[in-house]
Design a protein around this motif. Structure first.
Motif, short mmCIF file in Angstrom:
data_model
loop_
_atom_site.label_atom_id
_atom_site.label_comp_id
_atom_site.label_asym_id
_atom_site.label_seq_id
_atom_site.Cartn_x
_atom_site.Cartn_y
_atom_site.Cartn_z
N TRP A 123 0.80 -1.21 0.00
CA TRP A 123 0.00 0.00 0.00
C TRP A 123 0.84 1.27 0.00
CZ3 TRP A 123 -5.38 -0.26 -0.23
CH2 TRP A 123 -5.92 -1.54 -0.09
N ASP A 124 2.12 1.14 -0.23
CA ASP A 124 3.04 2.27 -0.21
C ASP A 124 3.07 2.92 -1.59
OD1 ASP A 124 4.85 3.98 0.99
OD2 ASP A 124 6.58 2.71 0.56
N THR A 125 2.00 3.62 -1.93
CA THR A 125 1.77 4.07 -3.30
C THR A 125 2.43 5.42 -3.57
OG1 THR A 125 -0.37 4.90 -2.53
CG2 THR A 125 -0.35 2.76 -3.65
N HIS A 126 3.75 5.40 -3.70
CA HIS A 126 4.50 6.62 -3.99
C HIS A 126 4.26 7.11 -5.42
CE1 HIS A 126 6.77 6.92 -0.27
NE2 HIS A 126 6.97 5.62 -0.32
N GLY A 127 3.87 6.20 -6.28
CA GLY A 127 3.57 6.56 -7.66
C GLY A 127 2.29 5.88 -8.10
N ASN A 128 1.58 6.48 -9.05
CA ASN A 128 0.36 5.90 -9.61
C ASN A 128 -0.62 5.47 -8.52
OD1 ASN A 128 0.84 6.00 -12.49
ND2 ASN A 128 2.46 4.50 -12.13
N ASN A 129 -0.78 6.31 -7.50
CA ASN A 129 -1.63 5.97 -6.37
C ASN A 129 -3.02 5.50 -6.81
OD1 ASN A 129 -2.49 6.27 -3.36
ND2 ASN A 129 -3.90 7.64 -4.44
N PHE A 130 -3.63 6.21 -7.74
CA PHE A 130 -5.02 5.94 -8.08
C PHE A 130 -5.16 4.70 -8.96
CE2 PHE A 130 -4.41 10.46 -7.27
CZ PHE A 130 -5.22 10.59 -6.15
N LYS A 131 -4.24 4.51 -9.90
CA LYS A 131 -4.30 3.29 -10.72
C LYS A 131 -3.99 2.05 -9.89
CE LYS A 131 -3.38 5.17 -15.33
NZ LYS A 131 -2.49 5.10 -16.52
N CYS A 132 -3.00 2.16 -9.00
CA CYS A 132 -2.66 1.01 -8.15
C CYS A 132 -3.82 0.64 -7.25
CB CYS A 132 -1.42 1.32 -7.31
SG CYS A 132 0.10 1.42 -8.28
N LEU A 133 -4.50 1.65 -6.71
CA LEU A 133 -5.65 1.38 -5.85
C LEU A 133 -6.82 0.81 -6.66
CD1 LEU A 133 -5.65 4.54 -3.54
CD2 LEU A 133 -5.03 2.21 -2.89
N GLN A 134 -7.18 1.48 -7.74
CA GLN A 134 -8.36 1.09 -8.49
C GLN A 134 -8.21 -0.26 -9.17
OE1 GLN A 134 -9.66 4.07 -11.29
NE2 GLN A 134 -11.13 2.69 -12.32
N GLU A 135 -7.04 -0.52 -9.73
CA GLU A 135 -6.87 -1.73 -10.54
C GLU A 135 -6.38 -2.94 -9.75
OE1 GLU A 135 -5.57 0.98 -14.45
OE2 GLU A 135 -4.18 -0.48 -13.60
N ASP A 136 -5.75 -2.70 -8.61
CA ASP A 136 -5.11 -3.82 -7.92
C ASP A 136 -5.49 -3.93 -6.44
OD1 ASP A 136 -3.16 -4.70 -10.14
OD2 ASP A 136 -2.71 -2.57 -9.94
N LEU A 137 -5.14 -2.94 -5.64
CA LEU A 137 -5.24 -3.06 -4.20
C LEU A 137 -6.68 -3.06 -3.69
CD1 LEU A 137 -2.30 -0.65 -3.40
CD2 LEU A 137 -2.30 -3.12 -3.06
N LEU A 138 -7.48 -2.11 -4.13
CA LEU A 138 -8.83 -2.00 -3.61
C LEU A 138 -9.74 -3.17 -4.00
CD1 LEU A 138 -9.57 1.84 -3.81
CD2 LEU A 138 -8.91 0.46 -1.83
N PRO A 139 -9.71 -3.66 -5.24
CA PRO A 139 -10.56 -4.82 -5.55
C PRO A 139 -10.23 -6.05 -4.69
CG PRO A 139 -9.85 -3.76 -7.57
CD PRO A 139 -9.06 -3.12 -6.46
N GLU A 140 -8.94 -6.33 -4.50
CA GLU A 140 -8.56 -7.48 -3.69
C GLU A 140 -8.97 -7.28 -2.23
OE1 GLU A 140 -4.58 -10.05 -2.38
OE2 GLU A 140 -4.45 -8.59 -4.01
N PHE A 141 -8.70 -6.10 -1.70
CA PHE A 141 -9.09 -5.81 -0.32
C PHE A 141 -10.60 -5.89 -0.16
CE2 PHE A 141 -10.89 -2.84 2.69
CZ PHE A 141 -10.25 -3.20 3.87
N ASP A 142 -11.34 -5.25 -1.06
CA ASP A 142 -12.79 -5.16 -0.96
C ASP A 142 -13.43 -6.55 -0.92
OD1 ASP A 142 -15.28 -3.72 -0.94
OD2 ASP A 142 -15.51 -4.15 -3.08
N GLN A 143 -12.98 -7.44 -1.79
CA GLN A 143 -13.55 -8.78 -1.82
C GLN A 143 -13.24 -9.55 -0.54
OE1 GLN A 143 -12.53 -11.10 -5.26
NE2 GLN A 143 -13.60 -12.92 -4.55
N ALA A 144 -11.98 -9.55 -0.13
CA ALA A 144 -11.57 -10.37 1.01
C ALA A 144 -12.13 -9.84 2.32
CB ALA A 144 -10.05 -10.43 1.06
N TYR A 145 -12.01 -8.54 2.55
CA TYR A 145 -12.44 -7.97 3.83
C TYR A 145 -13.96 -8.06 3.99
CZ TYR A 145 -13.44 -4.43 7.38
OH TYR A 145 -13.92 -3.75 8.48
N SER A 146 -14.70 -7.72 2.94
CA SER A 146 -16.17 -7.80 3.03
C SER A 146 -16.60 -9.24 3.25
CB SER A 146 -16.81 -7.24 1.75
OG SER A 146 -16.50 -8.04 0.62
#
Length: 465
Positions: A322-345
């Motif tokens: 989650w250390d998004t020094h670059g491309n914060n929004f693409k990294c979140l939208q395309e990778d980190l948030l979908p994986e987190f959202d599915q698993a945590y929910s």
């Protein structure tokens, strides 16, 4: 005695022996005196520093250079808004409490100090400034929240009281401080379970493996012989480390010979649709294992988010978490948030459906938030669209264990830079965990039998319950 089996077999954080020497803690409170309802805590730690602004504490009216492109969406809790890229979590918001005013300021604004502050509740000392990334765990550190809980609960009959998976952050020699028992003794260290991105359904610890074709009977006979040797040795060497070694050996033998130990990590017992709901990733499967361990009433389970450096390091200008020094929004939208959202929910929904949520506290935190103003110099400034470190404000999410869901607590300013309403510290969050787990007495004793308080200058957030 020269062989490695007993060190390898323990797998109980024994490498942390140098980090602390045993001290005794006050016994657990009687069951009837417990203020909280939680039998277990699951801590989901988003390694790297997750962006509070792009997940939990949206600022849609801020200037564009602060708010970013993500939009807030309605949730199952009236008045609670979350990021549009957390649609599954939004459906579980009626179970969740969002603490938007955590002031986790550390003197170095870096990962090591952020880990230590949020995992122990204690402000990092000056050594973090002096040593930087070389400030690894030390024996007189304050103990990890999970280790304090482990020390206060009766020993689980088959498993350690604290278990961490699917890795130990970060790569040696830069091991993050704050995740060990330290001054209260290595016997309260978590057991580490290993998982991988390549085989997300496979979890393994040395404690659950008999190496070299050794049978259970042969291992038992070896421990019997070792016990005789240790008894003779103790006549000459009654040191704290000898005592800790004996405790680790006995716990290792119990793990090796108990079928209940291995079954807790066997995901083949789960229905395929459950596995699919969590997502076949190492983080999703780690949360599923955490649910199984909570079912087994292990007091404290930690899931440290495991990043994929091969996939995200270059893209996000970091180590892949989650250390998004670059491309914060693409990294979140395309990778980190979908994986987190599915698993945590899935975890929250699963615990609620099984009637376990009232007795399981689930907490999401990170070592820091992200800098509200977009643009990190190390990734090209505003062009790189990254967010730098930001320890001045972050959001913690709590659910279950007596927590009232569907609420927010505290608030940050218009840019999400600093808390402005009901500011709290990581110490207050740690105290809230202890409260939920029914832990009232936070007195421990040093090697000279002098009492000291494990978490002064803090209070539990009782308004959340």
């Amino acid at each position: 005695m020269q062989r490695r089996q007993f060190l390898v077999a323990s797998g109980l954080g024994f490498a942390g022996l140098k980090f602390g020497s045993p001290t005794h803690a006050t016994p657990a409170s009687p069951p009837n005196s417990r203020p909280g309802k939680a039998k277990s805590t699951i801590l989901f730690f988003l390694c790297g520093g997750a962006s509070h602004l792009d997940m939990w504490d949206m600022k849609p009216d801020a200037l564009l250079e602060y708010r970013g492109p993500f939009r807030p969406i309605e949730t199952s809790a009236p008045g609670v808004l979350l990021s549009e890229h957390l649609p599954l979590t939004a459906k579980q918001a009626h179970h969740l409490a969002f603490v938007n005013s955590v002031k986790g300021t550390v003197n170095t604004n870096d990962h090591h100090a952020g880990y230590y502050h949020n995992l122990t509740g204690h402000v990092p000392d000056q050594s973090f400034v002096i040593k930087g990334n070389n400030r690894t765990p030390e024996r007189e550190d304050w103990p990890y929240i999970g280790s304090v809980v482990a020390s206060r609960r009766p020993q689980h009959p088959n498993l350690p009281n604290a278990i961490s998976l699917p890795h130990m952050p970060s790569r040696a020699p830069y091991t993050r401080p704050g995740q060990f028992a330290a001054r209260i003794g290595v016997e309260h260290d978590p057991m580490y379970i290993n998982g991988s991105n390549e085989e997300p359904l496979k979890f393994q610890a040395p404690a659950l493996v008999l190496e070299g074709g050794i049978t259970a009977d042969r291992m038992t006979s070896r421990f019997s012989l070792l016990d005789q040797v240790n008894s003779a040795r103790r006549c000459f060497d009654e040191t704290a480390n000898t005592t800790a070694l004996g405790k680790h050996q006995q716990r290792a033998l119990s793990l090796l010979l108990s079928s209940q130990s291995t079954s807790a990590f066997d995901l083949s017992q789960e229905k395929p649709e459950v596995i699919e709901r969590y997502g076949k990733t190492v983080n999703g499967m780690s949360l599923l294992v955490a649910r199984r361990l909570a079912e087994a009433e292990v007091p404290f389970i930690t899931v440290f988010w495991k990043g994929d450096s091969r996939k995200l390091a270059k893209k996000c200008k970091s180590a892949g978490s989650w250390d998004t020094h670059g491309n914060n929004f693409k990294c979140l939208q395309e990778d980190l948030l979908p994986e987190f959202d599915q698993a945590y929910s899935a975890l929250i929904e699963d615990l609620a459906d099984r009637g376990m949520l009232e007795e399981t506290l689930v907490m999401v935190t990170s070592e820091m938030g992200r800098k509200p103003k977009i643009g990190d110099p190390r990734s090209g400034g505003t062009i790189g669209a990254g967010r730098d470190h930001w320890t001045h404000c972050l959001t913690d999410v709590l659910a279950g264990g007596g927590i009232q869901g569907g609420q927010t607590y505290g608030a940050s300013d218009a840019r999400g830079e600093y808390p402005i309403d009901k500011p709290v510290t990581p110490a207050d969050i740690a105290h809230t965990v202890y409260h939920a787990m029914g832990i009232n007495d936070l007195i421990a004793y040093d090697k000279l039998e002098r009492p000291y308080h494990l978490l002064e200058n803090s209070k539990p957030l009782t308004d959340l319950f």
